[in-house]
Design a protein around this motif. Structure first.
Motif, PDB file in Angstrom:
ATOM      1  N   PRO A  42       0.810  -1.223   0.000  1.00 29.28           N
ATOM      2  CA  PRO A  42       0.000   0.000   0.000  1.00 29.28           C
ATOM      3  C   PRO A  42       0.844   1.276   0.000  1.00 29.28           C
ATOM      4  O   PRO A  42       0.472   2.268  -0.616  1.00 29.28           O
ATOM      5  N   PHE A  43       2.025   1.235   0.662  1.00 30.61           N
ATOM      6  CA  PHE A  43       2.820   2.459   0.766  1.00 30.61           C
ATOM      7  C   PHE A  43       3.413   2.885  -0.570  1.00 30.61           C
ATOM      8  O   PHE A  43       3.847   4.002  -0.730  1.00 30.61           O
ATOM      9  N   CYS A  44       3.442   1.947  -1.566  1.00 35.80           N
ATOM     10  CA  CYS A  44       3.999   2.358  -2.861  1.00 35.80           C
ATOM     11  C   CYS A  44       2.912   2.683  -3.883  1.00 35.80           C
ATOM     12  O   CYS A  44       3.210   2.979  -5.035  1.00 35.80           O
ATOM     13  N   ALA A  45       1.638   2.650  -3.473  1.00 32.51           N
ATOM     14  CA  ALA A  45       0.540   2.924  -4.401  1.00 32.51           C
ATOM     15  C   ALA A  45       0.293   4.416  -4.599  1.00 32.51           C
ATOM     16  O   ALA A  45      -0.448   4.817  -5.498  1.00 32.51           O
ATOM     17  N   TYR A  46       0.924   5.244  -3.796  1.00 31.00           N
ATOM     18  CA  TYR A  46       0.711   6.691  -3.870  1.00 31.00           C
ATOM     19  C   TYR A  46       1.074   7.235  -5.253  1.00 31.00           C
ATOM     20  O   TYR A  46       0.376   8.088  -5.810  1.00 31.00           O
ATOM     21  N   GLY A  47       2.194   6.728  -5.810  1.00 27.43           N
ATOM     22  CA  GLY A  47       2.641   7.172  -7.131  1.00 27.43           C
ATOM     23  C   GLY A  47       1.612   6.845  -8.200  1.00 27.43           C
ATOM     24  O   GLY A  47       1.388   7.620  -9.131  1.00 27.43           O
ATOM     25  N   GLU A  49      -1.695   6.562  -7.713  1.00 28.56           N
ATOM     26  CA  GLU A  49      -2.814   7.482  -7.515  1.00 28.56           C
ATOM     27  C   GLU A  49      -2.512   8.846  -8.144  1.00 28.56           C
ATOM     28  O   GLU A  49      -3.331   9.425  -8.847  1.00 28.56           O
ATOM     29  N   LYS A  50      -1.277   9.320  -7.925  1.00 24.20           N
ATOM     30  CA  LYS A  50      -0.885  10.632  -8.464  1.00 24.20           C
ATOM     31  C   LYS A  50      -0.876  10.635  -9.989  1.00 24.20           C
ATOM     32  O   LYS A  50      -1.359  11.565 -10.623  1.00 24.20           O
ATOM     33  N   ILE A  63      -8.054   3.110  -4.985  1.00 28.58           N
ATOM     34  CA  ILE A  63      -7.175   1.963  -5.214  1.00 28.58           C
ATOM     35  C   ILE A  63      -7.493   0.859  -4.212  1.00 28.58           C
ATOM     36  O   ILE A  63      -7.593   1.107  -3.007  1.00 28.58           O
ATOM     37  N   LYS A  91       4.043   4.180 -16.156  1.00 32.51           N
ATOM     38  CA  LYS A  91       4.927   5.252 -15.666  1.00 32.51           C
ATOM     39  C   LYS A  91       5.041   5.213 -14.141  1.00 32.51           C
ATOM     40  O   LYS A  91       6.058   5.585 -13.571  1.00 32.51           O
ATOM     41  N   ALA A  92       3.970   4.785 -13.480  1.00 35.57           N
ATOM     42  CA  ALA A  92       3.980   4.724 -12.013  1.00 35.57           C
ATOM     43  C   ALA A  92       4.783   3.532 -11.492  1.00 35.57           C
ATOM     44  O   ALA A  92       5.008   3.404 -10.297  1.00 35.57           O
ATOM     45  N   PHE A  94       4.062   0.114 -12.380  1.00 34.18           N
ATOM     46  CA  PHE A  94       3.279  -1.111 -12.266  1.00 34.18           C
ATOM     47  C   PHE A  94       2.943  -1.655 -13.660  1.00 34.18           C
ATOM     48  O   PHE A  94       3.212  -0.992 -14.663  1.00 34.18           O
TER      49      PHE A  94
ATOM     50  N   GLY B  39       6.459   5.303  -4.331  1.00 32.08           N
ATOM     51  CA  GLY B  39       5.847   5.907  -3.153  1.00 32.08           C
ATOM     52  C   GLY B  39       6.885   6.469  -2.200  1.00 32.08           C
ATOM     53  O   GLY B  39       7.692   7.312  -2.564  1.00 32.08           O
ATOM     54  N   ASP B 113       5.719  -8.707 -12.514  1.00 32.84           N
ATOM     55  CA  ASP B 113       4.568  -8.404 -11.663  1.00 32.84           C
ATOM     56  C   ASP B 113       3.476  -9.454 -11.791  1.00 32.84           C
ATOM     57  O   ASP B 113       3.260 -10.010 -12.872  1.00 32.84           O
ATOM     58  N   TYR B 194      -5.481   0.785   1.114  1.00 32.12           N
ATOM     59  CA  TYR B 194      -5.001   2.093   0.651  1.00 32.12           C
ATOM     60  C   TYR B 194      -6.113   3.112   0.770  1.00 32.12           C
ATOM     61  O   TYR B 194      -7.223   2.819   0.342  1.00 32.12           O
TER      62      TYR B 194
END
Lengths: 106, 265
Positions: A42-47, A49-50, A63, A91-92, A94, B39, B113, B194
């Motif tokens: 979850p902590f890497c999903a921010y990118g 979302e942005k 998300i 680009k994020a 994933f 992130g 992934d 999240y």
């Protein structure tokens, strides 16, 4: 007196037409569901979302890391290209999978 | 010609640097690097306080690191540590100040992934410049350039994370080079969601060896992380030596870390 009644009736009709038209617009809300692989933290999903919020026409991003997907709410006016959605996911950092348009009635 | 005492302090400095930079693991776990540059792992600012207790010296290190993602595969960054050294040796006073500047770059080599999981690997290059003052003993700077090359990999799922790292550090003036290796296991204690609210435990094994002088150490490093939102993380951990040799009368007792990571971009 008759004139007042006519004016009132016209106003009521106009109000009903506008309300009905707005209700029709509100009935169909469009969303895009994009399946995302690699969403393991979850902590890497921010990118993600942005990046998705940078797409014109997207008003909200939800998300779900458990389901591995992002749900995008659309403004209903701008056409959103699924390929652009996939490009932003890449680009994020994933891997994008299926992009589905969902039309729901509220 | 360097005096034996100076060489000893330099080796001490290089060792401390090695364990100071370990905290700049790019995300969970705490003492090992991660191949995920997303992130909180990029475009952030990160600092922690680390207290290192050894038989002959007490060291406090407060590094500041700023990583920046050029793109999804390529990251650059800088680390500048502030150090305070308190020798327990008679007649040797304490010293503090900014240490050597470390510049690093990371490039992702592969990414595989799946739903709720990822397997990634990256190459890491770093250069430490002798910007810290090394004119006083104990020195806060090394007086030498150190070039590092490393490989970082990890398999991370929603249920757990496994990480591995190996790096070789070459010291410019012919002083002994060292090999560092880290392994980690991290486990989320709360359901993954999240925006994040996470409590993670991580258990690391952190090792370093200097073959030329038969010096080696292996730490057992448990830690705890609290992530309270998209942009903020708190972490704490200890490193306890399981085995160590070649440190003479300056063995490691333990290290204690308390730190934070804040996403600023």
């Amino acid at each position: 007196m008759k004139n007042i009644l006519k004016i009132n009736t016209a106003l009521i009709l106009a109000f009903l037409v506008v309300s009905f038209s707005q209700a029709q617009d509100g009935n169909n809300s469009q969303q895009i569901k994009v399946e995302v692989d690699g969403l393991s933290c979850p902590f890497c999903a921010y990118g993600l979302e942005k990046k998705l919020m940078e797409i014109e026409g997207i008003t909200k991003v939800e998300i779900s890391v458990e389901k591995g997907e992002a749900l995008l709410s659309l403004d209903g006016e701008t056409e959103v290209d699924p390929e652009r959605v996939k490009a932003e996911v890449k680009k994020a950092g994933f891997t994008p999978r299926e992009v589905t348009f969902i039309t729901s009635k509220s | 010609m360097m005096k034996t005492k100076d060489v000893a302090w330099m080796i001490l400095w290089v060792t401390i640097s090695l364990f100071s930079n370990q905290g700049f693991a790019q995300g969970p776990p705490i003492f090992t690097d991660t191949p995920i540059m997303l992130g909180l792992e990029g475009r952030g600012i990160r600092t922690f306080g680390r207290y290192i207790s050894r038989e002959n010296v007490k060291v406090y290190v407060q590094p500041l690191a700023i990583p920046y993602n050029i793109n999804r595969k390529w990251q650059i960054g800088a680390i500048l540590p502030w150090r305070n050294l308190n020798p327990k040796t008679e007649g040797v006073g304490s010293n503090s100040g900014f240490g050597d500047l470390n510049l690093f770059t990371k490039y992702q080599l592969f990414q595989k992934d799946g739903k709720g999981k990822t397997f990634r690997g990256l190459i890491k290059l770093s250069e430490t410049f002798p910007t810290g003052n090394d004119s006083k003993v104990p020195a806060v700077g090394s007086g030498v350039n150190t070039t590092g090359i490393g490989f970082v990999t990890g398999y991370v799922t929603l249920k757990y994370g496994l990480y591995g790292e190996i790096g070789y550090n070459i010291v410019s003036d012919g002083s002994p080079n060292n090999l560092a290796y880290n392994f980690a296991f991290s486990y989320p204690l709360l359901p993954q969601k999240y925006p994040p609210f996470q409590l993670n435990i991580s258990v690391d094994l952190n090792g370093s060896t200097v073959p030329e002088i038969d010096q080696s150490i292996l730490f057992f490093s448990p830690g705890l992380q609290l992530i309270t939102g998209r942009r903020f993380l708190l972490e704490t951990g200890v490193q306890l030596p399981l085995t160590q040799s070649g440190y003479g009368s300056n063995k490691f007792n333990y290290t204690y870390t308390l730190g934070t990571r804040i996403l600023i971009f």
